[in-house]
Design a protein around this motif. Structure first.
Motif, PDB file in Angstrom:
ATOM      1  N   ALA A   1       7.097  -5.403   5.172  1.00 28.51           N
ATOM      2  CA  ALA A   1       6.099  -4.139   6.245  1.00 28.51           C
ATOM      3  C   ALA A   1       4.565  -4.518   5.524  1.00 28.51           C
ATOM      4  CB  ALA A   1       6.953  -3.170   5.608  1.00 28.51           C
ATOM      5  N   HIS A   2       4.280  -5.066   4.592  1.00 27.57           N
ATOM      6  CA  HIS A   2       2.679  -4.945   4.243  1.00 27.57           C
ATOM      7  C   HIS A   2       2.412  -6.478   3.527  1.00 27.57           C
ATOM      8  CE1 HIS A   2       2.987  -1.083   2.191  1.00 27.57           C
ATOM      9  NE2 HIS A   2       4.815  -1.833   2.188  1.00 27.57           N
ATOM     10  N   ASN A   3       2.785  -7.466   4.949  1.00 29.97           N
ATOM     11  CA  ASN A   3       2.301  -9.040   5.316  1.00 29.97           C
ATOM     12  C   ASN A   3       1.429  -8.635   5.808  1.00 29.97           C
ATOM     13  OD1 ASN A   3       1.853 -11.529   5.083  1.00 29.97           O
ATOM     14  ND2 ASN A   3       3.840 -11.478   6.149  1.00 29.97           N
ATOM     15  N   LEU A   4       0.374  -9.009   5.574  1.00 34.59           N
ATOM     16  CA  LEU A   4      -0.928  -8.719   6.323  1.00 34.59           C
ATOM     17  C   LEU A   4      -1.130  -9.429   7.104  1.00 34.59           C
ATOM     18  CD1 LEU A   4      -3.394  -7.086   3.923  1.00 34.59           C
ATOM     19  CD2 LEU A   4      -2.284  -6.447   5.322  1.00 34.59           C
TER      20      LEU A   4
ATOM     21  N   SER B   1       0.726  -1.273   0.209  1.00 38.02           N
ATOM     22  CA  SER B   1       0.017   0.023  -0.122  1.00 38.02           C
ATOM     23  C   SER B   1       0.581   1.098   0.065  1.00 38.02           C
ATOM     24  CB  SER B   1      -1.123  -0.395   1.484  1.00 38.02           C
ATOM     25  OG  SER B   1      -0.241  -0.393   2.682  1.00 38.02           O
ATOM     26  N   LEU B   2       2.135   0.886  -0.225  1.00 37.22           N
ATOM     27  CA  LEU B   2       2.951   2.464   0.086  1.00 37.22           C
ATOM     28  C   LEU B   2       4.388   1.759  -1.318  1.00 37.22           C
ATOM     29  CD1 LEU B   2       4.253   5.161   0.808  1.00 37.22           C
ATOM     30  CD2 LEU B   2       4.596   4.124   2.096  1.00 37.22           C
ATOM     31  N   ALA B   3       4.531   2.672  -1.943  1.00 38.42           N
ATOM     32  CA  ALA B   3       5.955   2.025  -2.559  1.00 38.42           C
ATOM     33  C   ALA B   3       6.558   3.347  -3.591  1.00 38.42           C
ATOM     34  CB  ALA B   3       5.547   1.201  -3.918  1.00 38.42           C
TER      35      ALA B   3
ATOM     36  N   ILE C   1      -0.598  -0.845   6.721  1.00 44.65           N
ATOM     37  CA  ILE C   1      -1.864  -1.300   5.982  1.00 44.65           C
ATOM     38  C   ILE C   1      -2.636  -0.549   4.922  1.00 44.65           C
ATOM     39  CG2 ILE C   1      -4.223  -2.094   6.811  1.00 44.65           C
ATOM     40  CD1 ILE C   1      -2.311  -3.409   8.200  1.00 44.65           C
ATOM     41  N   SER C   2      -3.487   0.202   5.072  1.00 43.62           N
ATOM     42  CA  SER C   2      -3.813   1.267   4.263  1.00 43.62           C
ATOM     43  C   SER C   2      -3.475   3.108   4.642  1.00 43.62           C
ATOM     44  CB  SER C   2      -5.274   0.972   4.034  1.00 43.62           C
ATOM     45  OG  SER C   2      -5.624   1.977   2.921  1.00 43.62           O
TER      46      SER C   2
END
Length: 454
Positions: free
Chosen positions: A105-108, A81-83, A116-117
């Motif tokens: 860091a984006h592993n839910l 969700s951030l790149a 998250i978002s």
């Protein structure tokens, strides 16, 4: 005859005063990511972890050679969700994005996922990246909350997480939706963050030094019930979003800045000194009502989205989603129609301008993402859906009311009116010939074409 000529001259003038100097720097049909291998990418697609049709860019930021993009989890299938992309890589206008700060860091699947978002990010002059994470996934599907919203601050020199601030109970209300962020960074050790809540209108203020936050309430944060109608790309809809646009001036002699702001569903612009907001006791009391200022209206159908102020020129840039337009206002002037100008409009490439920023190199960046089409209809993967426009601030405001050396539109119209009025007097007193009328009109055109002040 005179009125027809006058109308044509005004139409020419409006076009001449807005050069539409922004160019497309990047564009995508669908967003893509840099996986370690092609097999990993296809595996993510097969498992549903990556659904390209569900990934939409929303916010942007530029720091040195990196351009950051937020990709909120509106629907499932957003792997990061951030790149960011590398501005030094000019091999393609459709680059795949690299997750920030890492894939992990984006592993839910983690018990406490790092990100998250996020909807907005802001890089400050101290080399820190501030990330406003709503901590909600599946906003348009099966909504899942991962706790209260958070402010995460990264060190852009090594991408380490410096601090995580979770909003305390009472600062995040039912219906809250924090979607915008401004950073007052005149003092790196005494920095303040301002987060706008559009769902339950309010402003959250965070002190880096004191490591605490508080919530500010004011009627000006609320939407105007008469400004909730939108029409974008043939889709008509109604929103009721409150506080949205946030922009900070450079510090004044007092050490404080002016915060400019507006609700999304409003045609008005407002301001308040950060001396009020940074005083927790004062900011959370009812005594601040008269400290907030009404600047004025942008006019009908001018609901504004994101905004950003270039502190060097004092020009405020803001998005007008109903008009597929980005406009500007020089803050040293009164907030009137005459002091505002269109800098770019395009009904194809600027459908729903979602974010506006100016970087350290004095370049203006605008992200357009067709958000209403994504929400209410469906984006066609065969066409360009997302674009990032850019231009230098100087180029963007050239020949507009925001350029300090350019006479605003009303001054030129007044001079034109004087010439036409002179012609009327000549006709009534000396029966001027049609040739004299033509000559005066040509003189008017000459005046308009050469009215730059040097």
């Amino acid at each position: 005859m005179m009125s027809a000529w006058f109308g044509l001259l005004l139409l020419w003038l409006v076009g001449a005063l807005a050069n539409d100097n922004l160019r497309v720097a990047y564009e995508w049909r669908e967003m893509d990511f840099k996986y370690e291998t092609a097999d990993q990418r296809w595996a993510a697609i097969e498992k549903g972890d990556f659904k390209p049709a569900n990934v939409i860019p929303f916010g942007l930021e530029v720091y040195k050679h990196r351009l950051f993009v937020t990709l909120p989890r509106w629907r499932a299938g957003v792997p990061a969700s951030l790149a960011y992309l590398d501005l030094n890589d000019t091999s393609t206008k459709m680059p795949a994005l690299k997750p920030y700060p890492s894939w992990e860091a984006h592993n839910l699947a983690e018990a406490e996922p790092e990100l998250i978002s996020p909807f907005r990010v802001r890089a400050d002059r101290c080399g820190r990246l501030w990330v406003l994470d709503l901590r909600i996934s599946g906003v348009l599907e099966k909504t899942k909350m991962y706790g209260a919203p958070q402010l995460l601050v990264y060190d852009l020199h090594n991408d380490d997480l410096l601090r995580r601030h979770t909003l305390p109970a009472g600062q995040f209300k039912q219906g809250s939706f924090l979607a915008n962020l401004a950073i007052e960074d005149g003092d790196c050790e005494n920095t303040y963050a301002y987060a706008g809540d559009l769902g339950s209108p309010g402003l959250v203020v965070y002190s880096w030094k004191d490591q605490e936050s508080w919530r500010v309430q004011h009627h000006y944060f609320h939407p105007d019930p008469m400004a909730g109608n939108f029409s974008v790309s043939g889709i008509e809809f109604q929103w009721d979003d409150g506080l949205y646009g946030l922009a900070l001036s450079k510090p004044l002699e007092t050490g404080f800045s002016t915060l400019y702001f507006h609700p999304l569903c409003s045609t008005m612009e407002f301001s308040v000194s950060t001396s009020v907001l940074r005083n927790k006791t004062l900011a959370t009391s009812p005594d601040i009502y008269r400290d907030f200022k009404v600047l004025g209206s942008r006019g009908p159908n001018t609901q504004a989205g994101a905004e950003f102020l270039d502190q060097e020129t004092g020009v405020l840039f803001y998005a007008l989603p109903n008009l597929n337009e980005v406009a500007c206002w020089r803050t040293s002037q009164n907030f009137t129609h005459n002091a505002q100008s269109r800098i770019f409009r395009n009904n194809d490439s600027m459908i729903f301008p979602s974010d506006v920023k100016v970087d350290q190199e004095k370049r203006l960046w605008v992200l357009s993402n067709q958000l209403p089409v994504f929400i209410y209809d469906e984006l066609y993967a065969g066409s360009i859906n997302f674009r990032i426009h850019t231009a230098s601030v100087k180029e963007a405001i050239e020949n507009t009311a925001c350029e300090s050396r350019t006479s605003p539109l009303p001054d030129i119209i007044n001079k034109l009116g004087d010439i036409l009025n002179t012609n009327v007097i000549l006709k009534s007193t000396s029966a001027a010939s049609p040739m004299s009328v033509s000559s005066l009109l040509m003189a008017s055109l000459g005046l308009l074409m050469s009215f730059r002040l040097f």
